[in-house]
Design an enzyme around this catalytic site. Sequence first.
Site, PDB file in Angstrom:
ATOM      1  N   LEU A   1       4.040  -3.241  -0.147  1.00 22.45           N
ATOM      2  CA  LEU A   1       3.838  -1.808  -0.373  1.00 22.45           C
ATOM      3  C   LEU A   1       2.580  -1.568  -1.191  1.00 22.45           C
ATOM      4  CD1 LEU A   1       7.561  -0.928  -1.124  1.00 22.45           C
ATOM      5  CD2 LEU A   1       6.425  -1.219   1.084  1.00 22.45           C
ATOM      6  N   ARG A   2       1.985  -2.660  -1.704  1.00 19.28           N
ATOM      7  CA  ARG A   2       0.699  -2.637  -2.420  1.00 19.28           C
ATOM      8  C   ARG A   2       0.777  -2.018  -3.797  1.00 19.28           C
ATOM      9  NH1 ARG A   2      -1.380  -6.699   0.296  1.00 19.28           N
ATOM     10  NH2 ARG A   2      -2.137  -6.194   2.382  1.00 19.28           N
TER      11      ARG A   2
ATOM     12  N   ASP B   1       6.469  -8.069   8.217  1.00 18.13           N
ATOM     13  CA  ASP B   1       5.374  -8.681   7.458  1.00 18.13           C
ATOM     14  C   ASP B   1       4.228  -7.666   7.300  1.00 18.13           C
ATOM     15  OD1 ASP B   1       3.997 -10.494   5.973  1.00 18.13           O
ATOM     16  OD2 ASP B   1       3.260 -11.668   7.664  1.00 18.13           O
TER      17      ASP B   1
ATOM     18  N   HIS C   1      -3.927  -2.402   4.807  1.00 16.72           N
ATOM     19  CA  HIS C   1      -5.232  -2.675   4.197  1.00 16.72           C
ATOM     20  C   HIS C   1      -6.096  -1.431   4.228  1.00 16.72           C
ATOM     21  CE1 HIS C   1      -5.193  -6.902   3.284  1.00 16.72           C
ATOM     22  NE2 HIS C   1      -4.725  -7.222   4.475  1.00 16.72           N
TER      23      HIS C   1
END
Lengths: 427, 330
Positions: free
Chosen positions: A65-66, A307, A311
Site C-alpha cells: 500500500l506504500r 502482489d 509505482h
Amino acid sequence: MNTLLIRAGRLIDPANHSDQLADLYLDNGQVVAIGSPPDGFQPSHTIDASGKWVLPGLVDLQARLREPGAKHKGSIASESAAAAASGITTLCCPPDTHPVIDSPAVAEQIRQRAAASGMARVLPIGALTQGLEGEQLASMQALHQAGCVAMSNAHRPITNTLVQRRALEYAATLGLTVLINAEDPWLAADGCVHEGPLSTRMGLSGIPECAEVIAVGRDLMLIEQTGVRAHFSQLSSARAVEMIAQAKARGLKVSADVSAHQLFLTEMDISDFNSLCHVRPPLRSQRDRDALRAALSDGVIDAICSDHQPHDRDAKLAPFPATEPGISALETLLPLTLRLVDEGVLPLSRAIAALTIEPARILGLAHGQLSVGSAADLCIVAPNIPWSVRANALHSAGKNTPFEGWELPGQVTHTLLGGEIVFQRDE
Amino acid sequence: MIQQNPQLDAQGRLRHFLTTEGLSRQQLTEILDLAESFATVSGKSVKKVPLLRGKTIVNLFFETSTRTRTTFELAASRLSADVQSINIATSATSKGESLLDMLHNLEAMHCDMFVVRHADSGAAHFIARHVAPHVSVINAGDGRHAHPTQAMLDAFTIRRHKGEFPALKVAIVGDILHSRVARSQIHAFNTLGVGELRVIGPKTLIPPAASSLGVRIFHDMQAGLEDVDVVIMLRLQKERMRGALLPSEGEFFQRYGLSEKKLAHAKPDAIVMHPGPINRGVEIASAVADGPQSVILDQVSNGLAIRMAVMSMVLGRQPAPLEQPTEAQP
C-alpha cells in the site's frame, strides 16, 4: 439497524460448497440468512443482483500500500479504495514499509489509517527480523498482539541459515504463520529477468530458476525440522512447485500462492525491454507458467494473490535494469482469475476459492466465506461484462499495468465491507 | 502479439539503429555496400561529402569511450553534419526522469540524431521510445545488450578480407557473457549467413542459453579454433577476476589467450580480429596482435565507413528540413 437484502444473485461460496441462486440477508454487518428471510426481516436497502454473481469479499495475501514510507506511489487510503473497486475486502501488507513493520507502533499506525479510510480490512504482516536485516529476531509476540496476522522477511531473504532456523523455531513457539519469498540472494545477485534465452539475447542479468529452488529446498528442510506453519509466497518456477508438491505429499504443513500475472505473462513479454513486465520473482518460461497453472488446478498452489506494487511514473521510466519491479495489480486480480476459468484452467468454484477461503485459511482468518454469522464482506460481479484494462482508468495511484488493452471478464459492481457498501459502480 | 520492429519506420526503412537483431540480410548488406562506397571516400584527399549538411548530431556518452566517440564524431563531420559530444557521469542521471529531461532539453535545440552509449542494457531502446518523431537514435553500446555498429564494421572487415559469408567459419573467443559486441556479432553474422559460428570460452563466461542464439559452444580453445577462417578475440575486463568468474589473468591466457601456437589450429590464412582496446598478454599475445594475420587496425578504419553508412541511411531517409515546403510563421 442497517439491514440489507441482496436479491436473486448467484451465490458462489466455495467454503460452504455452495453455488445457488438465492437471496442474501444482511443485518448489523453480518450475514444473517441465505434463501429465506429471518423472522420479521425488513430490509432498509435492497440490491438487485439478478444476473450477477455474489462472492465472498476477496482476500489478498500480498499487496503493498506504500504507506508508511512511499506515499508518492500510493497510500493506504488510495490503495484500499482501489481494493474496494476490485472486490477485495481483506489486504495483507508485507513488512517492507519504511519504517519496517518490526514494532507494534508501525502495525498500529497502519491499522488506524486503514480504519480511518474504512475501505478494506488491512492486515499487517510483521517482520521476522528487526529491520528485515536477518540478524536479530523481531518482537513477534508484540507484533502479533498489535494485529500482525503472520510474519515474513518479505523480499529480504535471511541469508544466515542459523538465523532462519531460529526465526522459524521462534515463530513455531508462538504458533505464528511465516510467509516466505524464496530467493537465494547470492544466485539472484544483480539479476532483473529470468536467466534463460531472453536474458542471454538481451544482455540482461539473469535470476536463475535455482535461486528459487535452492531457497525453497533449504526452507522446506527447516520447516520440517522446526514444525512451523509456513507459506511460500509468489512462486515462479516449475521445479519449486514440484518440491512443494513432494513436501505436501509427505504431510508437511506448507501452503503456497502465486501472483495472478505469473499465470499469464512469461519472459517473452519483456522482449522489447518492457519495464511494466519487470517483476520479482521474474517472469519465467512458458513451461514454468504452465506448471504454475497446473499446480493451481491440482491444489499444490493454494491461493492467488495480486502482489500489488503501485509505482509512480518515474519508477518505470528508465532503461530496464534501472526500473523498479512490480505491477499495479489489485484491479486485475479477479478478472485475470476469471479468465483462467474461461480458458478452462480452473473450475469456477476453485478459482473463487483461490481468492477467498484458501487465503483466509492460510492465515486462519474467518473471512472469505458467506456463512450465516460471518462478516458481510462480499462483492457483486457482473460476469458477462467484459472490460478493457486502461492504465489511466485504474483506481490505484499506480498506473503500472502490463495488461493495457487486455479485454477481461468480470466487472465488480458492488463491494460490501462489514455490511457497508464501500464501492458501487455507476451503471 | 506481433510487435513492430522499433528500429524501422512505417515504410520499413531504418529509423534508429539499436541492434542487429531482427534486421533482414538485405538491410544488413545494404549497410555494408554503402560503407564500401564511403571507404573509398576516406582514401581520397577531399574526405567530406555533403550528405548531412544542416543536420545536428549529438553524441551522448554515459560511459566513456574515446575511440568509439571519436569515430562517430569523424563520421558525422565527414558527412558535413554538425556534431557535439557530451560525456555524462552516470551519477547525474541515476534517475530516469533526469535522463529524459536531458533528452527533451537537447531536442529543444533541434538535434536530429543521438548517438548513445550507456551502461544499462536497453538504454538505447528506452531513449528511442521517448524521443520526438523526427529524432533518430544510434546505439553506440548499451550494457551487455548490443553494439551494432561494431558488429557491422566487423562483418565489413570480414567481407573485405575473406569474401562472402556462407563459406566461412567464425569463432568468437572469451567473455561472451558480458559482451554486447558478441551479441550483436552473433545476430549479424547469422543473418548474413556465416557458414558456422562458434563461441569459445569457460562456462563462467558463456551465457547458459547461448546455444539458443544459434552458435556452437566450445570450452576447448584448440578444438574451437580448428579450421576457422576468422578468429575474433574479446576484451577481458579486469573486474572479472572478482565475482569468482576466473581465477587469474594468467590462467585465462593459458587456456583462452590467443598465442601463435593456438592460432596455428585455425586455417593458415585465418584473420585475427579484436574490437579493442586490447589487453596484451591477457586475451591476445602481442606477437599475434601485431602479426601478419591481424586485421585489428583495419577494423578501426572500417569503423568510420560503417558509421558514415549508418548515419547517412538513418538521417538520409527524409528530405532535409530546408527542402521541405515551409508554412509562413505568424
